[in-house]
Design an enzyme around this catalytic site. Structure first.
Site, PDB file in Angstrom:
ATOM      1  CG  ASP A 144      -2.172   0.519   1.015  1.00 42.03           C
ATOM      2  OD1 ASP A 144      -2.720   1.802   0.618  1.00 42.03           O
ATOM      3  OD2 ASP A 144      -3.283   0.228   1.192  1.00 42.03           O
ATOM      4  CG  HIS A 214      -5.461   3.911   0.718  1.00 41.12           C
ATOM      5  ND1 HIS A 214      -4.592   2.526   0.160  1.00 41.12           N
ATOM      6  CD2 HIS A 214      -6.577   3.392   0.920  1.00 41.12           C
ATOM      7  CE1 HIS A 214      -5.897   1.327   0.019  1.00 41.12           C
ATOM      8  NE2 HIS A 214      -7.286   2.125   0.336  1.00 41.12           N
ATOM      9  CB  SER A 520       2.036 -29.499   2.786  1.00 38.62           C
ATOM     10  OG  SER A 520       0.752 -30.691   2.682  1.00 38.62           O
TER      11      SER A 520
END
Ligand SMILES: *[C@@H]1O[C@H](CO)[C@@H](O)[C@H](O)[C@H]1NC(C)=O
Ligand SMILES: *[C@@H]1O[C@H](CO)[C@@H](O)[C@H](O)[C@H]1NC(C)=O
Ligand SMILES: *[C@@H]1O[C@H](CO)[C@@H](O)[C@H](O)[C@H]1NC(C)=O
Ligand SMILES: *[C@@H]1O[C@H](CO)[C@@H](O)[C@H](O)[C@H]1NC(C)=O
Length: 713
Positions: A144, A214, A520
């Site tokens: 971001d 943001h 897994s």
């Protein structure tokens, strides 16, 4: 070797240059992303060197290669970003070992205001979080606009040492040094190599520090102390989004890929991206193959169909749900009548005294033309026109009205809308001297017809909003801006996957993380109705905002709205080996006819949803469930067939007897009941064990009899 076309020589006649301009323009170098497939690299220095060699073979020298390369990708997959001319890019495509060469693209961050609004009130510790130790030691990577490390959300008091498996760094820079990271923000990196620095906002920092807000918000919602979904999780920050002079944060694909690549190498468990665009990048698949859950926001372009973003089957696209909070605002008319709308008016708008009545004028649509015809200066405007009230996306008309009223120095706006709350829009624009109220259409009609047209000088008083949390607020709902299915890129994948308040999805992923590390298997799509609700707490169907508001369907919220309280014990899961995805992966790189056929069969992927976009006579899909509940269990299928379709499950009873991970495969067959070109209809398949487990997946089916797709929806 210089591959620049000769026409760029300045000695050529102007006319020739003009004629050949399109060709010349191609000679400018742009950033390209060169993808070389999934390769295991143990030694980063070797990888970088091999990328340089390959580039040198095209550009003529190692020096040129070093100048051209922007990022080298090596953890999640092999490849690089480099500054190339179009002919050079073409040349590279032919190189053995190169899978694709694509121009760099830009993405904007998904508007934060919506998440802000949604994030409110999401602060009660829920059952699953306590069980998962509040997500402690889950490492959430956020790609971001960076982070504001001093925010209280990132206080690390009480945190244990940084998990040993963490291999990331705290990359210093402007106003950000080693002490900016702590036991909460355990890593930070920033990516500027392909950013045009001259275009950035003057407030931007050359460091992981967030000038935009943001990134800080996304991080605190995902993992913040105050109200985050997984308050004990650790945060790793990847700043690949930069704020320009206009205040818009945008992120280059090359930079986002570099961030994804580093995230794999650093050891994040969940990667969250609230970014726009059709991110069919190789990065996310390779992350998923390495056990990272990749969560994208579904986009903010709803409620129009086909607006969901990030539709790759291997990522989780999250639709936005609202929370049980409302902001009723009383409107008093001069005739004594009182009506209630919604606003975020806090009695701190200096120009508008909430004790005073103000003139009220009818301004039709409140668009530019309408406002030119009435004097709204110093008055409250009533914006009322059916078309605007129903506008889709509804925010647009509100925005136009706001801008016009602001310019005209109006005191207030009462905007008629259908019940598709756009408070997030109002919050963005109604700062300063304007009070903005959204009012249900039928109430606005009452003001207009019952008062404004009758009174000689109509007046109105607007009281500050109250904040109401709790039971009587209809919630959750799918927010109207939330991106909707069907997926345009992959219609045979049902998108979005799930709805959640803000990025609260990560709370539930805390549990998925447990599940992931216990097996897994890398992609734990645990979408059952144990975690996805299709009804609210009163048993009423969850609604989707829009004009009209309607009962939500899978194109609004996928499997439903997340219920993190109950995700701990799903009973059955639809598990998938990431290898399954790679079969379809080439189609995201090049779309030829073979690929389109593959895409048609995407519904065979073992996802916890079924989308059949082209049902002619009959389609059969297979699914496999894994028992993660008690060892001995018998489940019975309950079918809700889509309208116009018969749906059957074989076998319809499945029994688990032994310990260990037991799986059962079954087939689901859809048959068109009428040979009529149709639209999508929805159904579901639920496995019930007769006790506590009820494992539901949604189905969306479209009957297509003719080869053309016109007249379907
Ligand atoms: C950087 O480090 C010094 C101490 O070495 C500290 O005083 C300063 O506040 C730190 N933070 C930032 C943002 O520069
Ligand atoms: C940077 O700004 C210049 C001048 O305004 C503009 O022409 C150019 O397109 C911008 N570049 C980017 C990558 O935004
Ligand atoms: C509009 O109304 C305001 C306030 O009543 C007044 O001051 C202004 O002159 C009016 N403008 C026009 C163009 O009539
Ligand atoms: C995908 O493309 C790669 C490289 O172009 C090729 O080697 C591979 O066989 C393809 N995979 C499938 C399943 O078609």
């Amino acid at each position: 070797m210089d591959l620049r076309p000769a026409c760029c020589s300045s000695t050529l006649l102007l006319l020739v240059v003009a004629l050949l301009l399109p060709f010349c323009a191609n000679a400018a170098s742009n950033v390209y992303i060169v993808y070389m497939g999934e390769k295991k690299h143990d030694d980063p220095a070797m990888v970088t060197a091999s990328h340089h060699d390959m580039l040198a073979s095209i550009l003529g020298s190692k020096d040129e290669a070093l100048k051209s390369i922007v990022y080298s990708y090596m953890h999640g997959f092999s490849g690089f970003a480099a500054k190339l001319t179009d002919p050079q890019a073409e040349e590279l495509k032919k190189h053995p070992g190169v899978v694709s060469v694509k121009p760099n693209t830009y993405h904007t961050v998904h508007i934060t205001r919506s998440w802000d609004f949604l994030g409110l009130g999401y602060n009660q510790p829920s059952g699953i979080l306590s069980k998962a130790n509040y997500g402690e030691d889950v490492i959430i990577g956020i790609v971001d606009s960076g982070i504001w490390p001093e925010s209280r959300s990132f206080d690390d008091s009480g945190y244990g040492p940084v998990p040993k498996r963490w291999k990331g760094v705290c990359q210093a820079g402007e106003a950000f040094n080693a002490t900016s990271c702590n036991r909460k923000i355990i890593g930070a990196r920033w990516y500027t190599k392909d950013v045009v620095l001259a275009n950035l906002s003057s407030s931007e920092y050359m460091s992981p520090r967030d000038a935009n807000g943001h990134g800080t918000h996304t991080a605190s919602t995902a993992a913040g102390v105050a109200r985050g979904g997984a308050p004990r999780a650790r945060v790793a920050v990847y700043k690949a989004c930069w704020t320009n002079a206009q205040g818009v944060a945008s992120c280059s694909n090359a930079g986002v890929l570099a961030a994804m690549d580093d995230a794999v190498g650093d050891g994040v468990d969940v990667l969250s991206l609230s970014l726009g665009g059709m991110f069919e990048s190789p990065g996310s698949l390779h992350l998923v193959a390495r056990g990272v859950t990749v969560v994208f926001s579904a986009g903010n372009s709803g409620p129009v169909p086909g607006t969901v973003e990030h539709a790759s089957p291997w990522v989780i696209s999250v639709a936005a749900g609202t929370v049980d909070r409302s902001f009723p605002t009383e409107i008093s008319l001069g005739n004594g009548e009182k009506l209630v709308g919604q606003s975020l008016y806090h009695d701190d708008v200096p120009a508008v005294n909430s004790n005073d009545f103000h003139s009220l004028v009818y301004a039709a649509s409140c668009d530019e033309k309408a406002l030119a015809a009435v004097n709204v200066t110093g008055k409250v405007a009533l914006c009322f026109l059916p078309l605007e009230a129903a506008a889709s996306p509804p925010g647009t008309a509100v925005n136009h009205a706001l801008v016009g009223l602001f310019k005209a120095k109006a005191k207030g706006m009462i905007f008629a809308q259908y019940s598709n709350n756009r408070l997030d829009t109002v919050q963005t624009f109604c700062e300063g001297d304007l009070v903005c109220v959204l009012l249900d259409y039928h109430l606005a009609y009452r003001i207009l017809v019952g008062y404004v047209v009758e009174a000689s000088s109509p007046v109105v008083k607007i009281s500050p909003a109250k904040s109401v949390v709790g039971d009587w607020v209809l919630s959750p709902r799918v927010a109207d801006f939330s991106g909707r299915g069907p997926s345009v890129a992959f219609p045979a994948i049902l998108k979005p996957d799930i709805a959640a308040p803000g990025v609260g999805i990560l709370a539930a992923k805390g549990d998925s993380y447990q599940f992931m590390s216990g097996t897994s298997m890398a992609c734990p799509h645990v979408c059952t109705d144990q975690i996805a609700l299709v009804t609210d707490r009163f048993g009423m169907p969850i609604q989707a905002e829009g004009a009209p508001r309607k009962v939500a369907d899978p194109f609004d919220f996928g499997g439903g709205h997340i219920n993190p309280e109950r995700a701990v014990d799903p009973g059955l899961v639809y598990d998938i080996n990431p290898k399954e995805f790679t079969k379809f992966f080439n189609c995201t790189l090049s779309r030829d006819d073979d690929c389109l056929q593959d895409i048609g069969k995407l519904y065979l992927l073992n996802l916890p949803s079924i989308a059949v976009p082209d049902l002619k006579d009959s389609v059969t899909v297979w699914r496999t469930v894994t028992n993660v509940g008690q060892v001995k269990a018998t489940y019975q299928a309950k079918i809700e067939a889509p309208t116009g379709v018969t749906m059957s499950v074989d076998p319809s009873v499945i029994t688990f007897k032994k310990g260990g991970r037991q799986t059962k495969t079954f087939k689901v067959t859809f048959k068109a009941r009428q040979r009529v070109q149709g639209g999508y209809t929805f159904g579901s398949l639920t496995w019930l064990d007769g006790y506590t487990h009820s494992v539901r997946i949604p189905a969306a089916v479209r009957t297509v009899i003719q080869e053309f797709f016109a007249d379907t929806s």
